[in-house]
Design a protein around this motif. Structure first.
Motif, PDB file in Angstrom:
ATOM      1  N   LEU A  66       0.817  -1.209   0.000  1.00  0.00           N
ATOM      2  CA  LEU A  66       0.000   0.000   0.000  1.00  0.00           C
ATOM      3  C   LEU A  66       0.854   1.264   0.000  1.00  0.00           C
ATOM      4  O   LEU A  66       0.635   2.182  -0.790  1.00  0.00           O
ATOM      5  N   VAL A  67       1.848   1.296   0.883  1.00  0.00           N
ATOM      6  CA  VAL A  67       2.702   2.483   0.971  1.00  0.00           C
ATOM      7  C   VAL A  67       3.564   2.605  -0.285  1.00  0.00           C
ATOM      8  O   VAL A  67       3.764   3.708  -0.811  1.00  0.00           O
ATOM      9  N   ALA A  68       4.037   1.482  -0.785  1.00  0.00           N
ATOM     10  CA  ALA A  68       4.832   1.512  -2.012  1.00  0.00           C
ATOM     11  C   ALA A  68       3.997   2.082  -3.160  1.00  0.00           C
ATOM     12  O   ALA A  68       4.473   2.912  -3.938  1.00  0.00           O
ATOM     13  N   ALA A  69       2.745   1.642  -3.234  1.00  0.00           N
ATOM     14  CA  ALA A  69       1.869   2.135  -4.295  1.00  0.00           C
ATOM     15  C   ALA A  69       1.609   3.635  -4.146  1.00  0.00           C
ATOM     16  O   ALA A  69       1.558   4.370  -5.125  1.00  0.00           O
ATOM     17  N   ARG A  70       1.463   4.079  -2.901  1.00  0.00           N
ATOM     18  CA  ARG A  70       1.239   5.517  -2.667  1.00  0.00           C
ATOM     19  C   ARG A  70       2.445   6.338  -3.104  1.00  0.00           C
ATOM     20  O   ARG A  70       2.306   7.400  -3.708  1.00  0.00           O
ATOM     21  N   LEU A  71       3.651   5.836  -2.799  1.00  0.00           N
ATOM     22  CA  LEU A  71       4.875   6.524  -3.233  1.00  0.00           C
ATOM     23  C   LEU A  71       4.900   6.640  -4.743  1.00  0.00           C
ATOM     24  O   LEU A  71       5.192   7.694  -5.300  1.00  0.00           O
ATOM     25  N   MET A  72       4.576   5.526  -5.388  1.00  0.00           N
ATOM     26  CA  MET A  72       4.601   5.486  -6.840  1.00  0.00           C
ATOM     27  C   MET A  72       3.598   6.487  -7.402  1.00  0.00           C
ATOM     28  O   MET A  72       3.905   7.235  -8.337  1.00  0.00           O
ATOM     29  N   ALA A  73       2.407   6.532  -6.804  1.00  0.00           N
ATOM     30  CA  ALA A  73       1.371   7.445  -7.292  1.00  0.00           C
ATOM     31  C   ALA A  73       1.793   8.901  -7.093  1.00  0.00           C
ATOM     32  O   ALA A  73       1.570   9.750  -7.955  1.00  0.00           O
ATOM     33  N   GLN A  74       2.423   9.171  -5.970  1.00  0.00           N
ATOM     34  CA  GLN A  74       2.859  10.543  -5.688  1.00  0.00           C
ATOM     35  C   GLN A  74       3.919  10.993  -6.695  1.00  0.00           C
ATOM     36  O   GLN A  74       3.932  12.139  -7.125  1.00  0.00           O
ATOM     37  N   ALA A  75       4.789  10.053  -7.081  1.00  0.00           N
ATOM     38  CA  ALA A  75       5.839  10.392  -8.038  1.00  0.00           C
ATOM     39  C   ALA A  75       5.279  10.508  -9.451  1.00  0.00           C
ATOM     40  O   ALA A  75       5.911  11.097 -10.315  1.00  0.00           O
ATOM     41  N   GLY A  76       4.095   9.929  -9.678  1.00  0.00           N
ATOM     42  CA  GLY A  76       3.485  10.009 -11.001  1.00  0.00           C
ATOM     43  C   GLY A  76       3.714   8.774 -11.857  1.00  0.00           C
ATOM     44  O   GLY A  76       3.442   8.789 -13.050  1.00  0.00           O
ATOM     45  N   GLY A  77       4.222   7.706 -11.253  1.00  0.00           N
ATOM     46  CA  GLY A  77       4.442   6.481 -12.016  1.00  0.00           C
ATOM     47  C   GLY A  77       5.717   5.808 -11.556  1.00  0.00           C
ATOM     48  O   GLY A  77       6.480   6.388 -10.781  1.00  0.00           O
ATOM     49  N   LEU A  78       5.922   4.584 -12.034  1.00  0.00           N
ATOM     50  CA  LEU A  78       7.120   3.863 -11.612  1.00  0.00           C
ATOM     51  C   LEU A  78       8.379   4.474 -12.224  1.00  0.00           C
ATOM     52  O   LEU A  78       9.396   4.633 -11.544  1.00  0.00           O
ATOM     53  N   ALA A  79       8.314   4.835 -13.507  1.00  0.00           N
ATOM     54  CA  ALA A  79       9.499   5.409 -14.150  1.00  0.00           C
ATOM     55  C   ALA A  79       9.944   6.700 -13.456  1.00  0.00           C
ATOM     56  O   ALA A  79      11.125   6.838 -13.118  1.00  0.00           O
ATOM     57  N   PRO A  80       9.036   7.648 -13.202  1.00  0.00           N
ATOM     58  CA  PRO A  80       9.458   8.851 -12.483  1.00  0.00           C
ATOM     59  C   PRO A  80       9.980   8.538 -11.074  1.00  0.00           C
ATOM     60  O   PRO A  80      10.947   9.157 -10.622  1.00  0.00           O
ATOM     61  N   LEU A  81       9.356   7.568 -10.405  1.00  0.00           N
ATOM     62  CA  LEU A  81       9.820   7.213  -9.055  1.00  0.00           C
ATOM     63  C   LEU A  81      11.245   6.694  -9.105  1.00  0.00           C
ATOM     64  O   LEU A  81      12.088   7.036  -8.269  1.00  0.00           O
ATOM     65  N   SER A  82      11.520   5.861 -10.118  1.00  0.00           N
ATOM     66  CA  SER A  82      12.843   5.244 -10.195  1.00  0.00           C
ATOM     67  C   SER A  82      13.921   6.276 -10.509  1.00  0.00           C
ATOM     68  O   SER A  82      15.096   6.023 -10.313  1.00  0.00           O
ATOM     69  N   ARG A  83      13.511   7.448 -11.011  1.00  0.00           N
ATOM     70  CA  ARG A  83      14.510   8.476 -11.314  1.00  0.00           C
ATOM     71  C   ARG A  83      14.729   9.442 -10.158  1.00  0.00           C
ATOM     72  O   ARG A  83      15.570  10.329 -10.243  1.00  0.00           O
ATOM     73  N   LEU A  84      13.945   9.294  -9.089  1.00  0.00           N
ATOM     74  CA  LEU A  84      14.086  10.223  -7.963  1.00  0.00           C
ATOM     75  C   LEU A  84      15.279   9.850  -7.098  1.00  0.00           C
ATOM     76  O   LEU A  84      15.561   8.675  -6.895  1.00  0.00           O
TER      77      LEU A  84
END
Lengths: 295, 200
Positions: A180-198
């Protein structure tokens, strides 16, 4: 030699590209153009190339190919595994807001009907209050309370689905902080690709926008954690080491997000080591939390 | 531009976004569209029937549909899939829109598709808006115009809008543009400025 969608032009001579709209859409994607000394195409070149007879036909052919290309690109973007999860998480958060708002309102309303009722000194959880309101109230209030319960049930189902999908889409991040928290992080970043670049520092305060900007603008203390606070290892940690735990956790999450993006499968040896590091950071007084740098 | 009384309109098939109709023409709302706001402020480039427009940041195709009512052809560039769905729907009904799904920061992606344009219109929520305009000026004819809708908040929220505005003007002038007009879009849009330049 400039290559355009309709063919390759070289010193006035033109090699037409023969293909249907789908093949042109494929060609658009592979043409490599240099913007240095770039000369825009002239539609008349396509006529002399034998692609079309007049401007109307030129535009019609170009449009057809552009539609095919755009529809293909949209489909590919949506096919990403994280796209639907993103919407599931946002729906979940919005349901929370709606359920809370409606419950509060129903409670206020119920108190008007029951002048002797007060919530003081009662530890009745909100959902039990809503049930009570449904059972005791007639008319619209009762049916609103019923709707809140139905919504809460749907929310539970959705949360379960989010969690299990996150375990698949974000296997490494989910192992560290839960689906759940992982999904929230991903959503906040705007997707998995943007999250992986943070960078890890951004992941640490993701979701603490207000505090972060207050810090930048008016130099209040910087936020120690954003969404990752929801994870038990952060909010259960003693206050004085919470910052350390969230920093180490964010560091490992940054790696986990990249593994999720580029490998797409759980990497057990990474997860094991990362868990150990994060646990070590959570031990009060422990000084040895240096990162070995492997993985 | 076509005015009915003091209302800006465009001539075309209505019903794109439930816009109001006035005497058979489509009302172009300055509070919804930054380009309309620019015309309401008495500035902007007159759109003509033989004009070729390169439109960066086409979004849902609302403003694009009005521009297409005036111009000969509009090349509409949009990057995000969700608004692109809407843009395609608009373009299906308007044969002079060429919808292109590409990133305006990477003009080489659509260079093989786009003709030389009389007008470059840019309305993108990106930090490097001057750079995008400069890179895309390769598509602009000599003597052609650039209308840049500067979203100062997208450049840097920490900077004063006026400072962002000044930096952008400087960058455009340094790249060889002749700045003709610039105006803040108050009271229609906040922290947005329009910059009109000519490519010599």
């Amino acid at each position: 030699m400039p290559a355009y969608w309709f063919g390759d032009v070289d010193d006035g001579s033109c090699t037409p590209f023969s293909g249907d709209a789908r093949e042109i859409a494929g060609r658009i994607r592979v043409i490599r153009t240099s913007m240095d000394a770039f000369v825009p195409l002239k539609w008349e070149q396509a006529v002399s190339c034998g692609i079309c007879r007049d401007r109307a036909e030129y535009i019609a052919k170009l449009r057809e190919a552009c539609f095919v290309a755009a529809e293909r690109d949209i489909r590919e973007q949506y096919a990403g595994k994280d796209t639907e999860l993103l919407h599931m998480v946002r729906t979940l958060d919005e349901m929370d807001t709606v359920i809370n708002l409606l419950s509060e309102r129903a409670m206020e309303w119920y108190q008007i009907r029951q002048p002797t009722f007060s919530r003081k000194y009662r530890r009745t959880p909100s959902h039990l209050m809503v049930r009570k309101i449904r059972e005791k109230s007639r008319g619209a209030l009762g049916s609103v309370a019923g709707q809140i319960e139905a919504l809460s049930a749907a929310r539970v189902d959705l949360a379960r689905e989010v969690s299990s999908r996150a375990n698949r889409v974000l296997p490494n991040s989910s192992a560290l902080i839960g689906g759940l928290v992982a999904a929230r992080l991903m959503a906040q970043a705007g997707g998995l690709a943007p999250l992986s670049r943070l960078p890890a520092s951004a992941i640490q305060v993701l979701g603490a926008k207000t505090a972060l900007f207050a810090h930048i603008r008016t130099h209040t203390p910087s936020p120690k954690h954003g969404i990752i606070f929801q994870h038990r290892r952060v909010h259960n940690a003693p206050r004085n080491i919470r910052g350390r735990v969230s920093r180490v956790l964010a560091g490992k999450l940054a790696i986990a997000a990249r593994l999720d993006q580029y490998r797409g499968v759980a990497v057990p040896e990474f997860i094991e080591q990362a868990q150990a590091k994060i646990d070590a950071a959570g031990k009060d007084g422990s000084t040895e939390i240096r990162d070995g740098g492997e993985l | 531009m076509i005015w009915v009384g003091d209302v800006l309109v465009s001539q075309g098939e209505g019903g794109v976004y439930n816009e109001r109709m006035l005497g058979g023409a489509r009302v172009w709302d300055p509070f919804r569209s930054k380009l309309a706001a620019l015309y309401y402020l008495g500035k902007g480039i007159e759109l003509t029937p033989e004009m070729c427009v390169l439109y960066l940041g086409a979004a849902n195709g609302t403003t694009v549909s009005h521009v297409a009512d005036y111009a000969e052809i509009v090349y509409a560039i949009e990057f995000a899939p969700r608004p692109m769905q809407d843009l395609l729907e608009v373009a299906h009904r308007r044969p002079n829109i060429v919808p292109i799904m590409a990133d305006a920061t990477r003009p080489e992606q659509y260079a093989p598709l786009v003709e030389a344009a009389d007008l470059l219109y840019q309305d993108v929520a990106q930090p490097d808006q001057a750079t995008i305009a400069i890179r895309n000026s390769a598509f602009l004819k000599h003597g052609g115009n650039l209308i840049l809708m500067l979203k100062t908040r997208s450049v840097d929220v920490r900077k004063e809008p006026a400072a962002v505005f000044r930096d952008t003007l400087e960058a455009l002038a340094a790249a060889g543009f002749t700045v003709a007009e610039s105006v803040w879009l108050e009271p229609y849009h906040h922290d947005h400025a329009a910059i009109i330049c000519r490519k010599p």
